[in-house]
Design an enzyme around this catalytic site. Structure first.
Site, PDB file in Angstrom:
ATOM      1  CB  SER A 142      -0.884   0.018   1.264  1.00 37.68           C
ATOM      2  OG  SER A 142      -1.472   1.286   1.460  1.00 37.68           O
ATOM      3  CE1 TYR A 156      -4.538  -2.197   5.031  1.00 36.45           C
ATOM      4  CE2 TYR A 156      -3.431  -0.143   4.441  1.00 36.45           C
ATOM      5  CZ  TYR A 156      -4.081  -1.306   4.062  1.00 36.45           C
ATOM      6  OH  TYR A 156      -4.276  -1.579   2.737  1.00 36.45           O
TER       7      TYR A 156
END
Length: 252
Positions: A142, A156
């Site tokens: 990401s 995350y």
């Protein structure tokens, strides 16, 4: 790509996994799709069989947090197709809360699914690729992996940074061994899926089809690392790596 490939995608029942499956089917690739929600997979398979009748689509139930099942499902797909050309480590979750706010369970679940389960998938894929002496491992990190980020994204982002580091370490090892096995790390920017459908005012967000098309193009390029979509995330990634913490604090 002229020759069809066999591509295994985890977390294929929704979001980026589902979108990539459609794109690969459109280019004539055979698909090994796995996820927890097999009812969703069945609907996707019916659609792909209708639209691309020459493409073989095989389904298996997989909870990536069941690590033994990861190995058995990957091997079963390999046995069924004879070989696997590409494995896409895509399954992940977007839970997470600020540290110290009593939500350790959500953060632990995020860490276990996005990092430990991803490690299991990479192990299972590499075991097959080493036996074949070929293959293409793709990990879906990401853009948040580039820097530590605050609040709900802290855990995350850390898991995605860990995944990117695992992938890079593997690339170094394979380069050293002059292995034909390739490893690609994707850094998706904001792509609208179920995982973030409730998030509003997201900058530079693109729809799932646009995002997944960019991801498949990046995968097909075989490059080591790709921000997707390339614009504007490649320059944003460049800036993020270099901004001081005081500036990050104002932006995020």
């Amino acid at each position: 790509m002229s020759m069809s490939q066999t591509i295994l995608i985890t977390g294929a029942s929704s979001g980026l996994g589902e979108g990539m499956a459609r794109e690969f089917a459109a280019q004539g690739d055979n698909l090994a799709l796995c996820a927890r929600r097999t009812d969703r997979l069945e609907i996707l398979k019916a659609e792909l069989n209708r639209d691309y009748p020459k493409v073989t689509v095989s389904l298996r139930a997989l909870d990536v947090n069941d690590h033994d099942q990861v190995f058995s499902v990957f091997r079963a797909f390999r046995d069924e197709f004879g070989s696997l050309d590409r494995v896409i480590v895509n399954a992940g979750i977007g839970k997470g809360q600020p540290l110290g706010t009593g939500k350790f369970g959500a953060n632990r679940q995020t860490a276990e699914t996005n990092f430990v389960a991803a490690l299991a998938q990479m192990e299972a894929a590499m075991e097959i690729f080493r036996e074949q002496n070929r293959g293409h491992l793709v990990t879906v990190s990401s853009v948040t992996a580039i820097r530590g980020l605050p609040g709900n994204v802290t855990t995350y982002a850390a898991t995605k940074a860990g995944l990117a580091s695992l992938s890079e370490g593997l690339r170094v090892e394979l380069a050293k061994a002059k292995s034909p096995i390739k490893v690609t790390t994707l850094y998706p920017g904001y792509i609208r899926t179920e995982i973030n459908e409730k998030v509003r005012n997201t900058p530079f967000i693109v729809d799932a089809e646009t995002g997944c098309r960019a991801m498949v193009k990046a995968i097909n390029s075989g490059k080591a690392e790709c921000f997707v979509p390339a614009w504007p995330w490649t320059p944003i990634g460049f800036l993020l790596r270099r901004l001081p913490v005081s500036v990050l604090a104002r932006i995020f």
